[in-house]
Design an enzyme around this catalytic site. Structure first.
Site, PDB file in Angstrom:
ATOM      1  N   SER A 127       0.868  -1.178   0.000  1.00 56.53           N
ATOM      2  CA  SER A 127       0.000   0.000   0.000  1.00 56.53           C
ATOM      3  C   SER A 127       0.905   1.229   0.000  1.00 56.53           C
ATOM      4  O   SER A 127       1.076   1.903   1.005  1.00 56.53           O
ATOM      5  CB  SER A 127      -0.908  -0.005   1.235  1.00 56.53           C
ATOM      6  OG  SER A 127      -0.152   0.024   2.424  1.00 56.53           O
TER       7      SER A 127
ATOM      8  N   HIS B 222      -3.138  -6.147   2.564  1.00 51.45           N
ATOM      9  CA  HIS B 222      -2.229  -7.150   3.117  1.00 51.45           C
ATOM     10  C   HIS B 222      -2.873  -8.512   3.339  1.00 51.45           C
ATOM     11  O   HIS B 222      -2.241  -9.416   3.892  1.00 51.45           O
ATOM     12  CB  HIS B 222      -1.637  -6.654   4.441  1.00 51.45           C
ATOM     13  CG  HIS B 222      -0.744  -5.450   4.272  1.00 51.45           C
ATOM     14  ND1 HIS B 222      -0.279  -4.710   5.327  1.00 51.45           N
ATOM     15  CD2 HIS B 222      -0.244  -4.863   3.158  1.00 51.45           C
ATOM     16  CE1 HIS B 222       0.483  -3.725   4.873  1.00 51.45           C
ATOM     17  NE2 HIS B 222       0.508  -3.790   3.561  1.00 51.45           N
TER      18      HIS B 222
ATOM     19  N   GLU C 239      -4.535  -2.590   9.242  1.00 52.06           N
ATOM     20  CA  GLU C 239      -3.780  -3.087  10.400  1.00 52.06           C
ATOM     21  C   GLU C 239      -4.471  -2.771  11.723  1.00 52.06           C
ATOM     22  O   GLU C 239      -4.847  -1.627  11.974  1.00 52.06           O
ATOM     23  CB  GLU C 239      -2.380  -2.447  10.430  1.00 52.06           C
ATOM     24  CG  GLU C 239      -1.595  -2.731   9.164  1.00 52.06           C
ATOM     25  CD  GLU C 239      -0.255  -2.007   9.104  1.00 52.06           C
ATOM     26  OE1 GLU C 239       0.299  -1.665  10.164  1.00 52.06           O
ATOM     27  OE2 GLU C 239       0.224  -1.785   7.981  1.00 52.06           O
TER      28      GLU C 239
ATOM     29  N   GLU D 231       1.805  -9.474   7.048  1.00 53.79           N
ATOM     30  CA  GLU D 231       2.640  -9.087   8.186  1.00 53.79           C
ATOM     31  C   GLU D 231       2.495 -10.061   9.355  1.00 53.79           C
ATOM     32  O   GLU D 231       2.887  -9.757  10.483  1.00 53.79           O
ATOM     33  CB  GLU D 231       2.321  -7.654   8.605  1.00 53.79           C
ATOM     34  CG  GLU D 231       2.666  -6.667   7.482  1.00 53.79           C
ATOM     35  CD  GLU D 231       2.490  -5.209   7.862  1.00 53.79           C
ATOM     36  OE1 GLU D 231       1.995  -4.936   8.970  1.00 53.79           O
ATOM     37  OE2 GLU D 231       2.854  -4.362   7.042  1.00 53.79           O
TER      38      GLU D 231
ATOM     39  N   ASP E 115      -3.932   1.129  11.629  1.00 56.38           N
ATOM     40  CA  ASP E 115      -3.529   1.739  10.362  1.00 56.38           C
ATOM     41  C   ASP E 115      -4.592   1.380   9.331  1.00 56.38           C
ATOM     42  O   ASP E 115      -4.492   0.337   8.665  1.00 56.38           O
ATOM     43  CB  ASP E 115      -2.148   1.242   9.897  1.00 56.38           C
ATOM     44  CG  ASP E 115      -1.759   1.859   8.550  1.00 56.38           C
ATOM     45  OD1 ASP E 115      -2.509   2.740   8.050  1.00 56.38           O
ATOM     46  OD2 ASP E 115      -0.722   1.466   7.981  1.00 56.38           O
TER      47      ASP E 115
ATOM     48  N   GLU F 121      -2.874   5.612  12.256  1.00 55.08           N
ATOM     49  CA  GLU F 121      -2.012   5.980  11.127  1.00 55.08           C
ATOM     50  C   GLU F 121      -2.877   6.037   9.862  1.00 55.08           C
ATOM     51  O   GLU F 121      -3.749   5.171   9.672  1.00 55.08           O
ATOM     52  CB  GLU F 121      -0.930   4.898  11.002  1.00 55.08           C
ATOM     53  CG  GLU F 121      -0.002   5.037   9.812  1.00 55.08           C
ATOM     54  CD  GLU F 121       0.863   3.777   9.682  1.00 55.08           C
ATOM     55  OE1 GLU F 121       1.171   3.139  10.706  1.00 55.08           O
ATOM     56  OE2 GLU F 121       1.211   3.414   8.538  1.00 55.08           O
TER      57      GLU F 121
ATOM     58  N   ASP G 231       1.661   8.369   7.145  1.00 54.22           N
ATOM     59  CA  ASP G 231       2.510   7.441   6.366  1.00 54.22           C
ATOM     60  C   ASP G 231       2.468   7.896   4.901  1.00 54.22           C
ATOM     61  O   ASP G 231       3.352   8.614   4.432  1.00 54.22           O
ATOM     62  CB  ASP G 231       1.998   6.013   6.577  1.00 54.22           C
ATOM     63  CG  ASP G 231       2.657   4.977   5.670  1.00 54.22           C
ATOM     64  OD1 ASP G 231       3.624   5.314   4.973  1.00 54.22           O
ATOM     65  OD2 ASP G 231       2.193   3.815   5.645  1.00 54.22           O
TER      66      ASP G 231
ATOM     67  N   LYS H 123       9.757   5.066   6.961  1.00 60.24           N
ATOM     68  CA  LYS H 123      10.092   3.862   6.191  1.00 60.24           C
ATOM     69  C   LYS H 123      11.288   4.208   5.309  1.00 60.24           C
ATOM     70  O   LYS H 123      11.173   5.046   4.402  1.00 60.24           O
ATOM     71  CB  LYS H 123       8.913   3.456   5.306  1.00 60.24           C
ATOM     72  CG  LYS H 123       7.676   2.955   6.064  1.00 60.24           C
ATOM     73  CD  LYS H 123       6.485   2.920   5.117  1.00 60.24           C
ATOM     74  CE  LYS H 123       5.345   2.049   5.614  1.00 60.24           C
ATOM     75  NZ  LYS H 123       4.129   2.220   4.772  1.00 60.24           N
TER      76      LYS H 123
ATOM     77  N   HIS I 175       8.688  -1.108   9.424  1.00 61.99           N
ATOM     78  CA  HIS I 175       8.978  -2.091   8.385  1.00 61.99           C
ATOM     79  C   HIS I 175       8.098  -1.807   7.155  1.00 61.99           C
ATOM     80  O   HIS I 175       7.291  -0.877   7.149  1.00 61.99           O
ATOM     81  CB  HIS I 175       8.672  -3.502   8.919  1.00 61.99           C
ATOM     82  CG  HIS I 175       7.196  -3.704   9.183  1.00 61.99           C
ATOM     83  ND1 HIS I 175       6.593  -4.940   9.252  1.00 61.99           N
ATOM     84  CD2 HIS I 175       6.186  -2.799   9.393  1.00 61.99           C
ATOM     85  CE1 HIS I 175       5.322  -4.803   9.488  1.00 61.99           C
ATOM     86  NE2 HIS I 175       5.035  -3.529   9.585  1.00 61.99           N
TER      87      HIS I 175
ATOM     88  N   LYS J 215       6.893  -0.115  14.521  1.00 62.17           N
ATOM     89  CA  LYS J 215       5.902  -1.127  14.133  1.00 62.17           C
ATOM     90  C   LYS J 215       6.587  -2.072  13.157  1.00 62.17           C
ATOM     91  O   LYS J 215       7.195  -1.662  12.181  1.00 62.17           O
ATOM     92  CB  LYS J 215       4.621  -0.505  13.567  1.00 62.17           C
ATOM     93  CG  LYS J 215       4.661   0.050  12.179  1.00 62.17           C
ATOM     94  CD  LYS J 215       3.233   0.193  11.639  1.00 62.17           C
ATOM     95  CE  LYS J 215       3.220   0.439  10.153  1.00 62.17           C
ATOM     96  NZ  LYS J 215       1.877   0.450   9.580  1.00 62.17           N
TER      97      LYS J 215
HETATM   98  C1  PEP Z   1       3.691  -1.164   6.503  1.00 57.79           C
HETATM   99  C2  PEP Z   1       2.725  -0.697   5.703  1.00 57.79           C
HETATM  100  O1  PEP Z   1       2.385  -1.352   4.566  1.00 57.79           O
HETATM  101  P1  PEP Z   1       3.174  -1.249   3.178  1.00 57.79           P
HETATM  102  O2  PEP Z   1       4.581  -1.617   3.443  1.00 57.79           O
HETATM  103  O3  PEP Z   1       2.426  -2.211   2.301  1.00 57.79           O
HETATM  104  O4  PEP Z   1       3.048   0.194   2.736  1.00 57.79           O
HETATM  105  C3  PEP Z   1       1.965   0.510   6.031  1.00 57.79           C
HETATM  106  O5  PEP Z   1       1.080   0.908   5.286  1.00 57.79           O
HETATM  107  O6  PEP Z   1       2.227   1.143   7.045  1.00 57.79           O
HETATM  108 MG    MG Z   2       0.691   2.669   6.766  1.00 53.57          MG
END
Ligand code: PEP
Ligand code: MG
Length: 419
Positions: A42, A155, A164, A205, A242, A279, A306, A331, A359, A382
């Site tokens: 995503s 996911h 999430e 995940e 999330d 999030e 994010d 990230k 992650h 996370k």
């Molecule tokens: C960890 C996540 O998913 P992705 O790595 O698929 O963006 C997220 O959206 O926070």
């Molecule tokens: Mg996210």
């Protein structure tokens, strides 16, 4: 000077069975640093570009040979002889060599792999663990973990819109205790799902991916699993979400809700369940929604950006000025070098924004983000559920770091005091 003597990349495989880039950097003194690059599902629209080959005959077009080739030719030539302790200078070489605003020429997967392998080599050469090499002797704060135990959205192949549902062991005194508490709730949830006739298959995940239809159903299962384990929902183990709302925002609406209704819906969930962090509650393009959500519940709930920030310092600065959220997800592959990642973390903290190291849904056994969380003292991480080695690798590394720090280690209390 300890110079870079070689840079070498290869194509390896990640936790979703997709190819990704792994890089080895070797220094003149023989020290080797290695890093593997994660990958999102995503993804935010303004993330740095992950270069994929597009050759349908290999890995359904997802091969990363072009990024590997970029490392093994252009990047290796440009960095050979560079001082390994000059991370900022090496990252500048990567950024300038790429020459685009979004790293689309060489690929952020190429630049990130090199950037992280280099810092690992430099730390190894200095004889220090990565968290100490980067964070110094004062890097003693362990991150509060946000553990994803129910997967939905992009996911998992279940009907849940929200991506999430995480538990936050806010009552833990140590990181190791937080992992134990999380694991206990994870197993209680498995039992509760089974007892309800639900499947206990897991998503990308490692969290369960039951056939639940609504966020309220998932939140009820999680809250009851916390209580069934003997913990007080909220006081001992809280909840974080999330929704990854960009994924279900279309034509200015969140499925069957307009933005105003959606913000009110999220506020209602925070009233009904022990939720301390949300999030991407609204979509990356819904600027008014972000401001409205922050005004509505930003005073009593952590609101993490994010997709809206993409670990990008310029996007974060704009968001801070506009009143978008009060925290940022970090990230490393959204921006593509360590130096830029650290700059974004610094900007967030200077503005009083909370920072959550993260992650991606596609991961490897690489544990660099665990060290980065301690090095920056960011306070939260996370990194998925309490199953699957690609996720537990990070938790286990943090357990080791905590043990090594001994008496000096503390667990970040921020979400604890909010309860
Ligand atoms: C960890 C996540 O998913 P992705 O790595 O698929 O963006 C997220 O959206 O926070
Ligand atoms: Mg996210």
């Amino acid at each position: 000077m300890n110079a870079i003597s070689s840079v070498h990349a290869r194509e390896i495989i990640d936790s979703r069975g997709n190819p990704t880039v792994e890089v080895d950097v070797v220094l003149a003194d023989g020290t080797r640093g290695r890093a593997a690059v994660p990958s999102g599902a995503s993804t935010g629209t303004r993330e740095a570009v992950e270069l994929r080959d597009g050759d349908p005959g290999r890995y359904h077009g997802k091969g990363v040979r072009r990024a590997v080739e970029a490392v093994n030719t252009e990047i290796a030539a440009a960095l050979k002889g560079h001082d390994a302790t000059d991370q900022a200078g090496a990252d500048r070489v990567l950024i300038e060599l790429d020459g685009t605003a979004d790293k689309s020429r060489l690929g952020a997967n190429a630049t990130l792999g090199v950037s992280l392998a280099l810092v690992r080599a430099a730390a190894g050469s200095a004889g220090q663990p990565l968290y100490r090499y980067l964070g110094g002797a004062d890097a003693t704060l362990l991150p509060m973990p946000l553990m994803n135990i129910v997967n939905g959205g992009a996911h998992a192949d279940n009907p849940l819109d929200f991506q999430e549902f995480m538990i936050v062991p806010v009552g833990a005194g140590t990181f190791a205790e937080a992992v134990r508490m999380g694991s206990e709730v994870f197993h209680a949830l498995r039992g509760a799902l089974r007892a309800a006739g639900q499947n206990t298959n897991v998503g990308d995940e490692g969290g369960f991916a039951p056939d639940l239809r609504t966020a309220e159903e998932a939140l009820t299962f999680v809250t009851e699993a916390i209580a069934a384990t003997g913990y007080r929902p909220g006081a001992d183990v809280a909840i974080a979400l999330d929704p990854a709302a960009s994924e279900f925002y279309q034509g200015g609406r969140y499925l069957h809700r307009d933005p105003g209704e959606h913000v009110a819906y999220l506020a209602g969930l925070v009233d009904a369940f022990p939720i301390v962090s949300i999030e991407d509650g609204v979509a990356q393009d819904d600027h008014a929604g972000w401001v409205a959500l922050t005004r509505a519940i930003g005073g009593r709930c952590q609101l993490v950006g994010d997709d809206v920030f993409c670990t990008n310092e310029a996007l974060l600065r704009q968001g801070i000025a506009d009143g978008v959220g009060n925290a940022i997800l970090i990230k490393v592959n959204q921006i593509g070098t360590l130096t830029e990642t650290l700059a974004t973390v610094g900007t967030a903290r200077a503005a009083g924004y909370r920072v959550v190291m993260s992650h991606r849904s596609g991961e490897t056994e690489d544990t660099t983000i665990a060290d980065l969380a301690v090095a920056t003292g960011c306070g939260q991480i996370k990194t998925g559920s309490l199953s699957r080695s690609d996720r537990t690798a990070k938790y286990n590394q943090l357990i080791r770091i905590e043990e090594e720090l001994g008496e000096r280690a503390t667990l970040d209390p921020y979400l604890r005091v909010r309860v």
